[in-house]
Enzyme design. Structure first.
Site, mmCIF file in Angstrom:
data_model
loop_
_atom_site.group_PDB
_atom_site.id
_atom_site.type_symbol
_atom_site.label_atom_id
_atom_site.label_comp_id
_atom_site.label_asym_id
_atom_site.label_seq_id
_atom_site.Cartn_x
_atom_site.Cartn_y
_atom_site.Cartn_z
ATOM 1 N N TYR A 50 39.901 43.261 43.469
ATOM 2 C CA TYR A 50 40.519 42.101 44.114
ATOM 3 C C TYR A 50 39.579 41.503 45.163
ATOM 4 C CZ TYR A 50 44.959 43.397 41.891
ATOM 5 O OH TYR A 50 45.943 43.705 40.981
ATOM 6 N N SER A 214 53.133 40.155 39.347
ATOM 7 C CA SER A 214 53.269 38.685 39.247
ATOM 8 C C SER A 214 54.697 38.276 38.884
ATOM 9 C CB SER A 214 52.266 38.125 38.235
ATOM 10 O OG SER A 214 50.951 38.338 38.694
ATOM 11 N N PRO A 215 55.685 38.711 39.662
ATOM 12 C CA PRO A 215 57.085 38.508 39.271
ATOM 13 C C PRO A 215 57.562 37.062 39.309
ATOM 14 C CG PRO A 215 56.939 39.443 41.481
ATOM 15 C CD PRO A 215 55.556 39.476 40.918
ATOM 16 N N GLY A 219 53.881 32.127 32.159
ATOM 17 C CA GLY A 219 52.639 32.103 31.392
ATOM 18 C C GLY A 219 51.661 33.109 31.975
ATOM 19 N N PHE A 220 50.396 32.923 31.684
ATOM 20 C CA PHE A 220 49.395 33.815 32.269
ATOM 21 C C PHE A 220 48.803 33.095 33.477
ATOM 22 C CE2 PHE A 220 45.315 36.116 32.600
ATOM 23 C CZ PHE A 220 45.818 37.401 32.701
ATOM 24 N N GLU A 222 50.032 30.580 35.054
ATOM 25 C CA GLU A 222 50.118 29.117 34.961
ATOM 26 C C GLU A 222 50.705 28.519 36.223
ATOM 27 O OE1 GLU A 222 51.603 27.256 31.275
ATOM 28 O OE2 GLU A 222 51.166 29.190 30.358
HETATM 29 N N1 LIG Z 1 48.192 45.455 37.216
HETATM 30 C C1 LIG Z 1 47.808 44.226 36.952
HETATM 31 O O1 LIG Z 1 47.200 43.950 35.905
HETATM 32 C C2 LIG Z 1 48.097 43.153 37.939
HETATM 33 C C3 LIG Z 1 47.812 41.808 37.620
HETATM 34 C C4 LIG Z 1 48.095 40.818 38.568
HETATM 35 C C5 LIG Z 1 48.663 41.151 39.786
HETATM 36 N N2 LIG Z 1 48.908 42.478 40.087
HETATM 37 C C6 LIG Z 1 49.538 42.859 41.370
HETATM 38 O O2 LIG Z 1 50.705 42.064 41.544
HETATM 39 C C7 LIG Z 1 50.654 41.422 42.805
HETATM 40 C C8 LIG Z 1 51.400 40.132 42.747
HETATM 41 O O3 LIG Z 1 50.737 39.217 41.890
HETATM 42 P P1 LIG Z 1 50.848 37.652 42.113
HETATM 43 O O4 LIG Z 1 50.378 37.315 43.482
HETATM 44 O O5 LIG Z 1 50.235 36.998 40.937
HETATM 45 O O6 LIG Z 1 52.440 37.510 42.018
HETATM 46 P P2 LIG Z 1 53.540 36.527 42.561
HETATM 47 O O7 LIG Z 1 54.228 37.198 43.684
HETATM 48 O O8 LIG Z 1 54.344 36.192 41.343
HETATM 49 O O9 LIG Z 1 52.811 35.195 43.047
HETATM 50 C C9 LIG Z 1 52.456 35.001 44.371
HETATM 51 C C10 LIG Z 1 51.800 33.644 44.463
HETATM 52 O O10 LIG Z 1 52.780 32.638 44.191
HETATM 53 C C11 LIG Z 1 52.826 31.733 45.288
HETATM 54 N N3 LIG Z 1 54.187 31.198 45.462
HETATM 55 C C12 LIG Z 1 54.490 29.864 45.520
HETATM 56 N N4 LIG Z 1 55.811 29.684 45.647
HETATM 57 C C13 LIG Z 1 56.358 30.932 45.684
HETATM 58 C C14 LIG Z 1 57.690 31.378 45.817
HETATM 59 N N5 LIG Z 1 58.714 30.530 45.930
HETATM 60 N N6 LIG Z 1 57.927 32.701 45.813
HETATM 61 C C15 LIG Z 1 56.906 33.585 45.685
HETATM 62 N N7 LIG Z 1 55.609 33.226 45.557
HETATM 63 C C16 LIG Z 1 55.337 31.898 45.565
HETATM 64 C C17 LIG Z 1 52.368 32.542 46.466
HETATM 65 O O11 LIG Z 1 51.906 31.633 47.463
HETATM 66 P P3 LIG Z 1 52.201 31.920 49.031
HETATM 67 O O12 LIG Z 1 51.302 33.016 49.431
HETATM 68 O O13 LIG Z 1 51.862 30.609 49.653
HETATM 69 O O14 LIG Z 1 53.648 32.245 49.125
HETATM 70 C C18 LIG Z 1 51.268 33.375 45.849
HETATM 71 O O15 LIG Z 1 50.083 32.603 45.740
HETATM 72 C C19 LIG Z 1 49.150 41.298 43.117
HETATM 73 O O16 LIG Z 1 48.903 41.144 44.492
HETATM 74 C C20 LIG Z 1 48.652 42.608 42.590
HETATM 75 O O17 LIG Z 1 48.861 43.607 43.558
HETATM 76 C C21 LIG Z 1 48.651 43.458 39.174
#
Ligand SMILES: NC(=O)c1ccc[n+]([C@@H]2O[C@H](COP(=O)([O-])OP(=O)(O)OC[C@H]3O[C@@H](n4cnc5c(N)ncnc54)[C@H](OP(=O)(O)O)[C@@H]3O)[C@@H](O)[C@H]2O)c1
Length: 304
Positions: A50, A214-215, A219-220, A222
């Site tokens: 990361y 990435s809850p 998409g991937f 997107e």
């Molecule tokens: N094992 C794997 O292959 C894998 C792959 C990917 C990720 N991960 C892990 O999963 C974690 C989360 O991934 P992610 O950051 O892609 O997930 P996410 O929680 O689905 O997405 C967070 C992103 O969405 C933005 N966002 C915009 N509006 C939002 C809202 N209403 N609610 C929540 N978020 C909003 C956030 O911006 P703001 O910061 O401005 O809120 C942030 O940039 C990573 O940090 C990592 O630890 C693991």
């Protein structure tokens, strides 16, 4: 903060994890960590890749500026991806990767280490030797995997003696593959396709904790489905339930994951202080069965 049993261990851990993949974009990483911990999120997820290592460094620097004690946190990291080149589950790579992680995180030990993505050239004896060494040296307490399916986990388990406690998988309202195939059994539609080897049922049978990554994405990578014009029906339902459960659409989207009796953890990647609070508070919502299915269908899924 709702807690869940961590795999086959006796540990109760926070159901919400703060994912640190984007901490290199945080305006105020100190405040991010403090807000998380103040709201019961004591579990942090990292990976050696990361930000090219910056995320672990930034986290360590920020943590050092707080009053929070290392031992009060559960710090997890992942290894096994060499970006753009290969996957590497060799003993040499796993051990040296953990050395780098510990240095960047400025800590003597990881609470958990996960293998980030399957390496098709895996030699499970090598993984076993790496895990034994890291455990004996006190550098890693618990081990797990990420993006792996049952056959791959069973292959590792033939050689690895430590329990594999967690599997990190993409799961959320717009990523329901592991649920769809269980609902569409004995059908021939797209939902019936089993991409992951019944990983949901396997995880429940073997008490492996699913960590939903990435809850809030669709998409991937997107974008985020919350508030997105592409998903009017889903957002309408999320708004209604937010009012009903005194939360927000973001809170409801995580409560939906935590409502599943598989006892998952949600890995939230937001670096926004208010969203961290909303997500933490929503972990205590017990959504009704009717509402859970309503959200599932509002996302465009059908029941046979
Ligand atoms: N094992 C794997 O292959 C894998 C792959 C990917 C990720 N991960 C892990 O999963 C974690 C989360 O991934 P992610 O950051 O892609 O997930 P996410 O929680 O689905 O997405 C967070 C992103 O969405 C933005 N966002 C915009 N509006 C939002 C809202 N209403 N609610 C929540 N978020 C909003 C956030 O911006 P703001 O910061 O401005 O809120 C942030 O940039 C990573 O940090 C990592 O630890 C693991």
């Amino acid at each position: 903060m709702k807690t869940v049993k961590f795999g086959t261990t006796n540990l109760d851990v926070a159901s919400v994890i703060l994912g640190c993949m984007r901490i290199n974009n945080a305006e105020n990483p100190v405040k991010v960590i403090e807000t998380a911990v103040d709201n019961g999120i004591t579990f942090f997820d990292h990976a050696d890749i990361y930000g090219g290592g910056d995320c672990e460094r930034i986290f360590a620097d920020a943590l050092a500026k707080t009053e929070i004690k290392r031992d009060d946190l559960f710090i997890q990291s992942k290894c096994g991806i060499v970006p753009g080149k290969m996957f590497d589950f060799s003993k040499e790579h796993i051990v040296s990767s953990v050395e780098g992680i510990l240095k960047r995180l400025d800590t003597d030990y990881l609470d958990a280490l996960l293998l980030h993505r399957p390496d098709t050239l895996v030699e499970p004896e090598e993984v076993a030797a790496a895990f034994d060494q890291l455990e004996q040296q006190g550098k890693v307490k618990y081990f797990g995997v990420s993006n792996q399916k049952p056959g791959q986990i069973e292959l590792l388990k033939k050689y690895v003696k430590q329990p594999l406690v967690a599997n990190q998988l993409q799961f959320g309202i717009m990523h329901t593959g592991m649920i769809d195939q269980g609902i569409h059994v004995n059908m021939t539609d797209a939902g019936s396709l089993d991409h992951d080897g019944e990983i949901l049922e396997y995880s429940r049978l073997h008490d492996m904790t699913i960590q939903a990554w990435s809850p809030y994405q669709y998409g991937f990578f997107e974008g985020v489905f919350i508030g997105h014009e592409k998903f009017p029906e889903l957002n309408k339902v999320l708004e209604e339930l937010a009012e009903k459960y005194h939360s927000t659409p973001t809170g409801i989207a995580s409560a939906w994951i935590l409502r599943h009796p598989a006892n998952m953890q949600v890995i939230a990647g937001t670096m926004n202080i208010q969203r961290i609070e909303e997500i933490a508070q929503a972990s205590d919502i017990q959504m009704s069965r009717e509402d859970w299915y309503r959200v599932y269908m509002a996302a465009g899924n059908i029941l046979p």
